[in-house]
Design a protein around this motif. Structure first.
Motif, PDB file in Angstrom:
ATOM      1  N   PHE A   1      71.151  -0.598   6.331  1.00  0.00           N
ATOM      2  CA  PHE A   1      70.253  -0.673   4.841  1.00  0.00           C
ATOM      3  C   PHE A   1      69.094  -1.577   5.118  1.00  0.00           C
ATOM      4  O   PHE A   1      68.178  -1.364   4.522  1.00  0.00           O
TER       5      PHE A   1
ATOM      6  N   HIS B   1      86.630  -0.488  -4.540  1.00  0.00           N
ATOM      7  CA  HIS B   1      85.188   0.301  -4.395  1.00  0.00           C
ATOM      8  C   HIS B   1      85.391   0.915  -3.055  1.00  0.00           C
ATOM      9  O   HIS B   1      85.247   2.313  -2.933  1.00  0.00           O
TER      10      HIS B   1
ATOM     11  N   GLY C   1      74.047   8.857   1.818  1.00  0.00           N
ATOM     12  CA  GLY C   1      74.684   7.699   2.238  1.00  0.00           C
ATOM     13  C   GLY C   1      74.160   6.317   1.827  1.00  0.00           C
ATOM     14  O   GLY C   1      74.790   5.518   1.530  1.00  0.00           O
TER      15      GLY C   1
ATOM     16  N   ASN D   1      79.081   3.018 -15.189  1.00  0.00           N
ATOM     17  CA  ASN D   1      80.359   2.093 -15.061  1.00  0.00           C
ATOM     18  C   ASN D   1      80.006   0.732 -15.015  1.00  0.00           C
ATOM     19  O   ASN D   1      80.963  -0.181 -14.944  1.00  0.00           O
TER      20      ASN D   1
ATOM     21  N   MET E   1      79.157  -1.180 -13.056  1.00  0.00           N
ATOM     22  CA  MET E   1      79.441  -1.766 -11.839  1.00  0.00           C
ATOM     23  C   MET E   1      78.570  -1.161 -10.671  1.00  0.00           C
ATOM     24  O   MET E   1      78.231   0.006 -10.595  1.00  0.00           O
TER      25      MET E   1
ATOM     26  N   GLU F   1      66.624  -3.756  -1.028  1.00  0.00           N
ATOM     27  CA  GLU F   1      66.495  -4.297   0.190  1.00  0.00           C
ATOM     28  C   GLU F   1      64.838  -4.775   0.351  1.00  0.00           C
ATOM     29  O   GLU F   1      64.806  -5.856   0.993  1.00  0.00           O
TER      30      GLU F   1
ATOM     31  N   HIS G   1      79.140   8.540  -2.326  1.00  0.00           N
ATOM     32  CA  HIS G   1      80.345   7.999  -1.800  1.00  0.00           C
ATOM     33  C   HIS G   1      81.237   8.455  -3.104  1.00  0.00           C
ATOM     34  O   HIS G   1      82.646   8.437  -2.952  1.00  0.00           O
TER      35      HIS G   1
ATOM     36  N   LYS H   1      85.136   2.624 -13.932  1.00  0.00           N
ATOM     37  CA  LYS H   1      85.386   2.699 -12.425  1.00  0.00           C
ATOM     38  C   LYS H   1      86.756   2.287 -12.143  1.00  0.00           C
ATOM     39  O   LYS H   1      87.440   1.452 -12.791  1.00  0.00           O
TER      40      LYS H   1
ATOM     41  N   SER I   1      84.987   4.355  -7.450  1.00  0.00           N
ATOM     42  CA  SER I   1      84.043   5.280  -7.911  1.00  0.00           C
ATOM     43  C   SER I   1      84.214   6.644  -8.010  1.00  0.00           C
ATOM     44  O   SER I   1      83.895   7.261  -9.085  1.00  0.00           O
TER      45      SER I   1
ATOM     46  N   ALA J   1      71.611   4.585  -0.881  1.00  0.00           N
ATOM     47  CA  ALA J   1      71.316   4.795  -2.430  1.00  0.00           C
ATOM     48  C   ALA J   1      69.726   4.840  -2.814  1.00  0.00           C
ATOM     49  O   ALA J   1      68.966   4.581  -2.252  1.00  0.00           O
TER      50      ALA J   1
ATOM     51  N   GLY K   1      74.290   6.545 -10.116  1.00  0.00           N
ATOM     52  CA  GLY K   1      75.189   5.622 -10.645  1.00  0.00           C
ATOM     53  C   GLY K   1      74.058   4.422 -11.107  1.00  0.00           C
ATOM     54  O   GLY K   1      72.946   4.167 -10.827  1.00  0.00           O
ATOM     55  N   ASP K   2      74.905   3.612 -12.058  1.00  0.00           N
ATOM     56  CA  ASP K   2      73.880   2.575 -12.714  1.00  0.00           C
ATOM     57  C   ASP K   2      73.436   1.469 -11.531  1.00  0.00           C
ATOM     58  O   ASP K   2      72.469   0.879 -11.528  1.00  0.00           O
ATOM     59  N   GLY K   3      74.258   1.264 -10.383  1.00  0.00           N
ATOM     60  CA  GLY K   3      74.141   0.532  -9.296  1.00  0.00           C
ATOM     61  C   GLY K   3      72.635   1.401  -8.465  1.00  0.00           C
ATOM     62  O   GLY K   3      71.709   0.561  -8.393  1.00  0.00           O
ATOM     63  N   ALA K   4      72.661   2.431  -8.095  1.00  0.00           N
ATOM     64  CA  ALA K   4      71.822   3.127  -7.379  1.00  0.00           C
ATOM     65  C   ALA K   4      70.520   3.040  -8.370  1.00  0.00           C
ATOM     66  O   ALA K   4      69.342   3.208  -7.560  1.00  0.00           O
TER      67      ALA K   4
END
Ligand SMILES: Cc1ncc(C[n+]2csc(CCOP(=O)(O)OP(=O)(O)O)c2C)c(N)n1
Length: 626
Positions: A389, A295, A113, A173, A175, A364, A72, A280, A44, A115, A143-146
């Protein structure tokens, strides 16, 4: 090295484009070198280098606020904001934290820490600025994940409704830790593919600069019809509907272009979203080829990329194998993860039973309620989420699963002290937050053998259950293995003691056994009970063993407040047992990054510490009796 001359972002602004590009290479080299020695989030951070340079080149931190989601990916940011020395000790005790930390630097606007928090935090700052009549920019990097996390949408929805001035940079990215999943991710892929439009525009522009006659005419038409043509290629309806001006997609490694785009967004009065496409792992071949593996990494050999640490079988992978065996014979068994298929070991389940595996993205809360829905219709879901999490999903565990009495099992990974990821990632609250939920069985295995048995038990029970375990679970061998099968709520006497009884949970059982040997050497007879169920507790065994000794000790890898020890105290008090008690656990504060061994010591939970603290209390008690 240019990097050594950068003490804060104002030094960066003195560099020309060529130097900025050189700096990008130096940053990459430094990140790979330090992470290869200390471990950390590699891929990342390599993807973020140019974007970080461009942000600090254009904006004026710390006046302008930069908020990084998860955080991160903040290594280049740390290196550009006066933390070169601290970065040499990345994730080590007293070295730089692996995440933004407000105590560490005024350039870290928000400690993070977990997301999907950045847009909310940024909106809060932007609103405060407006109330206080300030004039700074607020920039959230997500990020696209977050962006798959629900909070991100709650914040976008809120920000867009009354047009708060802020900038969201979407670092796309493709990912998350693993490949990103979900419909929004598919939508972003379509947007990225519209890069054809941008490439065409750039191609035409450069031909124009070279004086190509047809190109000049075409570019004029292109520009005139820009909006209608653009919408043919780039479908920005989604962000526009949320009230954001969409800009992009932008090549996140083209410094010149990035700087130009960021400049155009500075000081604008609208909510803006800049869609930046990055790679990434960029610049380090092993990480480019396997961005998921790189990662987050343990120390590795730079040349080959091979890990320096021996591969250990994680608890998660033991759990996954056990689940696969159950699923082979029971179609009801399924596994759910929230963007952590590899970390939780459930990737193995995915391979064995792809149709009964669900990665729901960084969501979650949704994971838990979705599992509740499945259980309500007869499935037997296992939800594998890290302890830290799972905090997100407290209400969903409490009401959607437990109030409905549904047989969902939580595989609570990374429980206890987690080491280098530090304060935001410690799994030291779950015993407290789970123990109070009516009807939930809460268990902690002392080793892998116990873990397997607990999973078997969870399969047999029709109640909600949580099994919490650390990343690495020892195999303590058949020597102390339970000689009999155990039922829900049954503890196990491992050794008897005349002076002291230690009631220990999970990984602390082994340390307590070592402590009892140490105590024996000092003439103190201390027995150990494996209190593998924190809810319900084995009241009978507790009362039987607590009477007749000089001291009852509880040991847990969880905060003292609301934890196992306090539950024990309550039972003893209600039963009128007057044996003095000592509760050992994690103090009720945030434990910073260090090795697990250092953190155990800091909390007074090493085997030697346990023995020392027991002797000290015995000495105090005998003094008090004199
Ligand atoms: C609430 C929460 N769940 C899970 C994680 C673990 N996690 C850390 S980074 C990450 C992926 C983030 O992906 P993205 O935002 O796209 O950033 P990238 O690493 O791809 O740059 C995940 C799942 C977390 N930090 N917080």
């Amino acid at each position: 090295m240019l990097l050594e001359q950068i003490h804060d972002p104002s030094d960066l602004k003195k560099l020309n484009l060529k130097q900025l590009r050189q700096l990008a290479e130096e940053l990459r080299g430094e990140i790979v070198r330090v992470v290869s020695e200390r471990g950390g989030h590699l891929a990342s951070n390599l993807g973020m280098v140019e974007l970080t340079i461009a942000i600090h080149y254009v904006f004026d931190a710390p006046e302008d606020k930069l908020i990084m989601d998860v955080g991160h990916q903040s290594y280049a940011h740390k290196l550009l904001t006066g933390r070169y020395e601290a970065f040499q000790h990345l994730r080590q005790r007293d070295g730089a934290c692996g995440f933004p930390l407000t105590e560490e630097s005024e350039y870290d606007a928000f400690t993070a820490g977990h997301a999907s928090t950045a847009i909310s935090a940024a909106l809060g700052m932007a609103r405060t600025r407006d109330i206080m009549r300030g004039d700074y920019n607020v920039v959230a990097v997500v990020g696209d994940g977050a962006l798959t996390g629900g909070m991100s949408y709650e914040a976008l929805n809120d920000a867009g409704q009354n047009e708060t001035r802020m900038i969201v940079i979407l670092n796309d990215n493709d990912m998350s830790i693993a490949k990103n999943v979900g419909a929004v991710s598919r939508y972003l892929t379509r947007m990225r593919q519209s890069k054809g439009y941008i490439a065409m525009k750039q191609g035409v522009r450069s031909k124009l600069e070279n004086g190509h006659r047809f190109a000049r005419a075409f570019y004029r038409v292109l520009n005139r019809t820009r909006n209608s043509l653009r919408s043919l290629f780039v479908d920005d309806q989604f962000f526009a509907a949320l009230g954001f001006k969409y800009i992009g997609p932008v090549d996140g490694h083209d410094l010149k272009h990035l700087i130009r785009v960021l400049r155009s967004t500075r000081d604008n009065s609208l909510p803006q979203l800049i869609h930046v496409v990055t790679q990434k792992g960029r610049g380090y071949r092993p990480a480019e080829d396997h961005p998921d593996v790189y990662h987050g990494v343990a120390p590795f050999y730079m040349e080959s990329g091979a890990s320096k640490s021996e591969t250990r079988v994680s608890s998660g992978s033991v759990a996954a194998r056990e689940l696969i065996a159950l699923a082979d014979n029971d179609i009801r068994v399924c596994a759910v993860t929230a963007a952590m298929p590899a970390g939780t070991g459930m990737i193995q389940f995915q391979q064995a039973h792809p149709d009964r595996f669900f990665d729901v993205a960084i969501a979650e809360e949704h994971a838990v309620t979705m599992a509740a829905g499945m259980a309500a219709q007869g499935m037997k879901p296992y939800v594998a989420i890290y302890s830290t999490f799972l905090q997100r999903a407290y209400d969903q565990i409490m009401l959607d699963v437990c109030r409905n009495g549904l047989p969902v099992t939580f595989l609570v990974d990374r429980a206890g002290l987690v080491g280098e990821d530090g304060a935001t990632h410690q799994g030291v609250f779950d015993l407290s937050y789970l123990r109070s939920i009516p009807g939930l069985i809460v268990a902690a295995p002392r080793d892998v053998r116990d873990l397997k048995k607990l999973i078997e038990l969870s399969h047999e029970t029709d109640r909600p259950m949580a099994i919490r375990y650390p990343r690495d679970c020892e195999d303590l061998g058949p020597g102390i293995q339970s000689q009999r099968e155990f039922g829900v709520g049954e503890w196990e006497l491992i050794s008897d003691g005349r002076d002291v009884m230690i009631f220990a949970v999970g990984r602390m059982v082994q340390l307590s056994m070592q402590a009892s040997i140490e105590l024996m050497g000092k003439g103190v007879s201390a027995g150990v009970v494996d209190a593998r169920f924190v809810a319900p507790m084995d009241r009978d065994m507790l009362l039987e063993r607590a009477c007749g000794v000089k001291l009852v000790v509880t040991v847990e890898e969880n905060v003292i407040n609301g934890g196992f020890g306090e539950g024990v105290l309550e039972i003893l008090a209600k039963a009128g047992v007057s044996t003095p008690a000592l509760t050992l656990g994690v103090p009720n504060r945030y434990i910073a990054h260090a090795t697990v061994a250092q953190q155990l010591e800091e909390c007074g939970l090493s085997a030697m510490d346990i023995a020392r603290r027991v002797r000290k209390r015995l000495a105090e008690l005998s003094e008090a009796r004199l």
